[in-house]
Motif scaffolding. Sequence first.
Motif, PDB file in Angstrom:
ATOM      1  N   LEU A   1      84.816  16.644 -40.325  1.00  0.00           N
ATOM      2  CA  LEU A   1      85.771  16.426 -41.420  1.00  0.00           C
ATOM      3  C   LEU A   1      84.980  16.053 -42.672  1.00  0.00           C
ATOM      4  O   LEU A   1      84.034  15.278 -42.595  1.00  0.00           O
ATOM      5  CB  LEU A   1      86.709  15.286 -41.016  1.00  0.00           C
ATOM      6  CG  LEU A   1      88.072  15.228 -41.698  1.00  0.00           C
ATOM      7  CD1 LEU A   1      88.873  16.497 -41.434  1.00  0.00           C
ATOM      8  CD2 LEU A   1      88.859  14.019 -41.193  1.00  0.00           C
TER       9      LEU A   1
ATOM     10  N   TRP B   1      90.725   9.622 -46.629  1.00  0.00           N
ATOM     11  CA  TRP B   1      92.184   9.660 -46.550  1.00  0.00           C
ATOM     12  C   TRP B   1      92.655   9.220 -45.166  1.00  0.00           C
ATOM     13  O   TRP B   1      93.602   8.465 -45.030  1.00  0.00           O
ATOM     14  CB  TRP B   1      92.692  11.083 -46.830  1.00  0.00           C
ATOM     15  CG  TRP B   1      92.617  11.480 -48.273  1.00  0.00           C
ATOM     16  CD1 TRP B   1      92.433  10.660 -49.351  1.00  0.00           C
ATOM     17  CD2 TRP B   1      92.721  12.799 -48.795  1.00  0.00           C
ATOM     18  NE1 TRP B   1      92.417  11.390 -50.513  1.00  0.00           N
ATOM     19  CE2 TRP B   1      92.595  12.701 -50.206  1.00  0.00           C
ATOM     20  CE3 TRP B   1      92.907  14.050 -48.215  1.00  0.00           C
ATOM     21  CZ2 TRP B   1      92.655  13.817 -51.042  1.00  0.00           C
ATOM     22  CZ3 TRP B   1      92.970  15.158 -49.055  1.00  0.00           C
ATOM     23  CH2 TRP B   1      92.839  15.046 -50.452  1.00  0.00           C
TER      24      TRP B   1
ATOM     25  N   GLU C   1      99.823  14.676 -40.516  1.00  0.00           N
ATOM     26  CA  GLU C   1      98.562  15.164 -41.093  1.00  0.00           C
ATOM     27  C   GLU C   1      97.369  14.391 -40.525  1.00  0.00           C
ATOM     28  O   GLU C   1      96.316  14.977 -40.261  1.00  0.00           O
ATOM     29  CB  GLU C   1      98.604  15.018 -42.621  1.00  0.00           C
ATOM     30  CG  GLU C   1      99.488  16.054 -43.285  1.00  0.00           C
ATOM     31  CD  GLU C   1      99.745  15.742 -44.754  1.00  0.00           C
ATOM     32  OE1 GLU C   1      99.827  16.694 -45.539  1.00  0.00           O
ATOM     33  OE2 GLU C   1      99.880  14.547 -45.111  1.00  0.00           O
TER      34      GLU C   1
ATOM     35  N   VAL D   1      94.000  15.942 -37.836  1.00  0.00           N
ATOM     36  CA  VAL D   1      92.558  15.984 -38.139  1.00  0.00           C
ATOM     37  C   VAL D   1      91.732  15.049 -37.248  1.00  0.00           C
ATOM     38  O   VAL D   1      90.520  14.919 -37.441  1.00  0.00           O
ATOM     39  CB  VAL D   1      92.281  15.652 -39.631  1.00  0.00           C
ATOM     40  CG1 VAL D   1      92.943  16.687 -40.537  1.00  0.00           C
ATOM     41  CG2 VAL D   1      92.728  14.250 -39.995  1.00  0.00           C
TER      42      VAL D   1
ATOM     43  N   MET E   1      93.865  20.412 -45.968  1.00  0.00           N
ATOM     44  CA  MET E   1      94.688  19.205 -45.832  1.00  0.00           C
ATOM     45  C   MET E   1      95.465  18.958 -47.121  1.00  0.00           C
ATOM     46  O   MET E   1      95.216  19.574 -48.135  1.00  0.00           O
ATOM     47  CB  MET E   1      93.794  18.005 -45.510  1.00  0.00           C
ATOM     48  CG  MET E   1      94.567  16.882 -44.857  1.00  0.00           C
ATOM     49  SD  MET E   1      93.705  15.360 -45.017  1.00  0.00           S
ATOM     50  CE  MET E   1      92.454  15.609 -43.809  1.00  0.00           C
TER      51      MET E   1
ATOM     52  N   ASP F   1      88.344  13.822 -46.916  1.00  0.00           N
ATOM     53  CA  ASP F   1      89.356  13.780 -45.855  1.00  0.00           C
ATOM     54  C   ASP F   1      89.154  12.568 -44.937  1.00  0.00           C
ATOM     55  O   ASP F   1      90.108  11.960 -44.459  1.00  0.00           O
ATOM     56  CB  ASP F   1      89.299  15.077 -45.025  1.00  0.00           C
ATOM     57  CG  ASP F   1      89.796  16.268 -45.829  1.00  0.00           C
ATOM     58  OD1 ASP F   1      90.460  16.044 -46.853  1.00  0.00           O
ATOM     59  OD2 ASP F   1      89.513  17.417 -45.442  1.00  0.00           O
TER      60      ASP F   1
END
Lengths: 98, 193
Positions: free
Chosen positions: A24, A31, A11, A15, A1, A28
Amino acid sequence: MSSRILLSCRESYQVLSDYLDGELGAVDRLWLRGHLMMCGKCRTYFEQFRRVHQLAGRPQPEDLPADFEEVMAEVLRRWKDHDSQFLKKPADPWDEER
Amino acid sequence: MSAHPADLETARRIAAGDEEAAAGFFRELSGEMFGYARKMLGDPSAAEDALQEAMLGALRSIGRYDGRVSLRSWAFGVLRHKITDAHRKRGRDFVFSSDDPEAERFQADGHWNKDVTFQPWDENAELMEIVRRCMEDLPHNQREALVLRALEGLSTREAAGLLELSEDNLRQVLHRARASVRRCADQKAGDAA
């Protein structure tokens, strides 16, 4: 990522499945959550994606056919017949002579 | 050493001809197995035939089970082959897809296109039924991935092994499948409102 703190919508979208499947990583996940807090479109999209994740493919043991026990008995009978044929197969006469 | 010693013991008993062990094993799994076959074949009678053939095939080959995957995963693998056979016998084409359903809806900078909007779904909508109908329209590989991944106790690794995909590929197929179902459900939920 991305190595940026702020994710783009694309993005984040990419995910979502991994996030919902628990695949994940911790950074991540942060985020993604940060992006969802700030982006209304992605938040609505995520809620819908989550509902699909919950519902799609969810196993629902379907009502088995009413005759399932008979079907299974027939399967077991064919299995046993097959085994007994195999076991009762006449011995190869050559075996005795060897 | 086997990763599934209890399963290996069950398999050993069945291979030795223990009918009770065989019946117990299938009673526990048959609901989900039938559900999987129905979702893939549509027709309940074809699903019943596939289940019957899978049970017989599993019993006849259980002596080769080596405990590397769970017995449950192994049995679903046998059923998957029977479903594939049934598809072929009916002259059905397998439709595969790797398209990303949302790829065209992003701008170059990664934001959603300006004309893309999402309205929250009506919680009263028959979402389960809508999602079920949307799944029927999915390409074969995506539907199969969704159904198998949702089985309780089947890890991503086992599901990928069953589908003969790498784990990365399975994750991508799953993502696109869910995105396609979401988009279809969004349309149908909107139509119903």
